[in-house]
Design an enzyme around this catalytic site. Structure first.
Site, PDB file in Angstrom:
ATOM      1  N   LYS A 125       0.845  -1.197   0.000  1.00 39.78           N
ATOM      2  CA  LYS A 125       0.000   0.000   0.000  1.00 39.78           C
ATOM      3  C   LYS A 125       0.879   1.246   0.000  1.00 39.78           C
ATOM      4  O   LYS A 125       0.569   2.231  -0.662  1.00 39.78           O
ATOM      5  CB  LYS A 125      -0.903   0.025   1.247  1.00 39.78           C
ATOM      6  N   ASP A 127      -8.663   1.581   4.341  1.00 32.68           N
ATOM      7  CA  ASP A 127      -9.168   0.218   4.458  1.00 32.68           C
ATOM      8  C   ASP A 127      -9.765  -0.157   3.113  1.00 32.68           C
ATOM      9  O   ASP A 127     -10.394   0.668   2.443  1.00 32.68           O
ATOM     10  CB  ASP A 127     -10.212   0.075   5.562  1.00 32.68           C
ATOM     11  N   PHE A 173      -0.435  -7.739  -4.770  1.00 32.67           N
ATOM     12  CA  PHE A 173      -0.606  -8.471  -3.509  1.00 32.67           C
ATOM     13  C   PHE A 173      -2.057  -8.948  -3.419  1.00 32.67           C
ATOM     14  O   PHE A 173      -2.851  -8.709  -4.321  1.00 32.67           O
ATOM     15  CB  PHE A 173      -0.232  -7.590  -2.310  1.00 32.67           C
ATOM     16  N   ARG A 209      -7.384   2.056  -4.985  1.00 28.31           N
ATOM     17  CA  ARG A 209      -6.535   2.838  -4.068  1.00 28.31           C
ATOM     18  C   ARG A 209      -6.051   4.102  -4.777  1.00 28.31           C
ATOM     19  O   ARG A 209      -6.063   5.186  -4.201  1.00 28.31           O
ATOM     20  CB  ARG A 209      -5.353   1.978  -3.603  1.00 28.31           C
TER      21      ARG A 209
HETATM   22  P1  ITT Z   1      -3.494  -2.470   6.961  1.00 28.02           P
HETATM   23  O1  ITT Z   1      -4.838  -2.781   7.576  1.00 28.02           O
HETATM   24  O2  ITT Z   1      -2.387  -2.556   7.955  1.00 28.02           O
HETATM   25  O3  ITT Z   1      -3.490  -1.192   6.167  1.00 28.02           O
HETATM   26  P2  ITT Z   1      -4.065  -4.839   5.334  1.00 28.02           P
HETATM   27  O4  ITT Z   1      -3.312  -5.511   4.235  1.00 28.02           O
HETATM   28  O5  ITT Z   1      -4.554  -5.676   6.492  1.00 28.02           O
HETATM   29  O6  ITT Z   1      -3.148  -3.625   5.876  1.00 28.02           O
HETATM   30  P3  ITT Z   1      -6.827  -4.072   4.852  1.00 28.02           P
HETATM   31  O7  ITT Z   1      -7.222  -4.368   6.247  1.00 28.02           O
HETATM   32  O8  ITT Z   1      -7.301  -2.799   4.210  1.00 28.02           O
HETATM   33  O9  ITT Z   1      -5.233  -4.057   4.667  1.00 28.02           O
HETATM   34  O10 ITT Z   1      -7.242  -5.305   3.983  1.00 28.02           O
HETATM   35  C1  ITT Z   1      -7.197  -5.228   2.649  1.00 28.02           C
HETATM   36  C2  ITT Z   1      -7.256  -6.620   2.096  1.00 28.02           C
HETATM   37  O11 ITT Z   1      -8.077  -6.534   0.930  1.00 28.02           O
HETATM   38  C3  ITT Z   1      -5.873  -7.053   1.645  1.00 28.02           C
HETATM   39  O12 ITT Z   1      -5.229  -7.834   2.615  1.00 28.02           O
HETATM   40  C4  ITT Z   1      -6.212  -7.828   0.406  1.00 28.02           C
HETATM   41  O13 ITT Z   1      -6.624  -9.095   0.811  1.00 28.02           O
HETATM   42  C5  ITT Z   1      -7.428  -7.083  -0.166  1.00 28.02           C
HETATM   43  N1  ITT Z   1      -7.022  -5.979  -1.061  1.00 28.02           N
HETATM   44  C6  ITT Z   1      -7.221  -4.640  -0.878  1.00 28.02           C
HETATM   45  N2  ITT Z   1      -6.682  -3.920  -1.858  1.00 28.02           N
HETATM   46  C7  ITT Z   1      -6.100  -4.804  -2.684  1.00 28.02           C
HETATM   47  C8  ITT Z   1      -5.347  -4.677  -3.868  1.00 28.02           C
HETATM   48  O14 ITT Z   1      -5.057  -3.479  -4.390  1.00 28.02           O
HETATM   49  N3  ITT Z   1      -4.903  -5.773  -4.446  1.00 28.02           N
HETATM   50  C9  ITT Z   1      -5.181  -6.992  -3.932  1.00 28.02           C
HETATM   51  N4  ITT Z   1      -5.851  -7.213  -2.810  1.00 28.02           N
HETATM   52  C10 ITT Z   1      -6.330  -6.131  -2.177  1.00 28.02           C
END
Ligand code: ITT
Length: 197
Positions: A12, A76, A151, A181
């Site tokens: 991110k 999020d 990811f 994003r």
């Molecule tokens: P933080 O909460 O610490 O920011 P996180 O990876 O746990 O990090 P989220 O709680 O926002 O982030 O969860 C987002 C999930 O949604 C992430 O783990 C992926 O499974 C999915 N996701 C979100 N954006 C994505 C993207 O651009 N590409 C692929 N998967 C994505």
């Protein structure tokens, strides 16, 4: 503006650098005692509520001590699959770590209705206020994973505005052209510097 991105997800941060850097902002990961914040994610029905909870946790962790010109960014996001009534949505991170991408593919089986969307809510906290923005990327879930870039669900997510490849097969720049994003962060940047008429 110096933007400290509170997230445990380094992908991110790189995506945000690629989007906000050229718009004149400096993006750095927010580190507390040398480490990224590990959030306690509330059980919530929506990613907006989770995003505001993350901002509260980040503000608490930094004791709210922000100079002018510095802001804390949280975001999020999740994958919302139409035929699964929006699942995994706010539980995307948990579902990725448990049943994984193969589990989501199994839930869909051979269903031809494979519409889905990525959604992101970004919240920026600074001295005297907060700003919120959102972004959506429509697409479909592929029949099998492809690609190793990005990811999360990128190997099984095919954006409508692409050429049929999954986000996992796209370069970071190609993904940023269409990503939820990128859209949320560009909208945030316009709230910070409204385009002059
Ligand atoms: P933080 O909460 O610490 O920011 P996180 O990876 O746990 O990090 P989220 O709680 O926002 O982030 O969860 C987002 C999930 O949604 C992430 O783990 C992926 O499974 C999915 N996701 C979100 N954006 C994505 C993207 O651009 N590409 C692929 N998967 C994505």
């Amino acid at each position: 503006m110096e933007i400290l991105f509170a997230t445990s997800n380094s992908h991110k941060v790189s995506e945000a650098e690629g989007i906000l850097g050229p718009l004149g902002h400096t993006v750095l990961p927010l580190l507390v005692d040398g480490s990224p914040l590990q959030f306690v994610e509330p059980q919530a029905d929506g990613i907006e509520e989770v995003a505001f909870s993350k901002l509260e946790q980040a503000m608490e962790a930094t004791s709210g001590e922000l100079g002018s010109g510095t802001a804390i960014l949280v975001e999020d996001s999740g994958l919302f699959v139409d035929s699964l009534k929006g699942f995994p949505g706010p539980y995307s991170s948990y579902v990725e770590g448990t049943i994984g991408l193969e589990g989501v593919l199994s839930l869909l089986g051979g269903d031809e209705h494979r519409g889905a969307e990525y959604r992101a809510v970004a919240v920026l906290g600074f001295e005297g206020g907060t700003l919120r923005s959102q972004g959506i990327c429509r697409g479909t879930i592929s029949l099998e994973p492809a690609g190793t870039n990005g990811f999360g669900y990128d190997p099984i997510f095919v954006p409508d505005e692409g050429d049929g490849r999954t986000c996992g097969e796209m370069s970071p720049d190609e993904k940023s052209e269409v990503s939820h994003r990128a859209r949320a962060l560009k909208a945030m940047s316009e709230l910070l510097n409204p385009p002059s008429k």
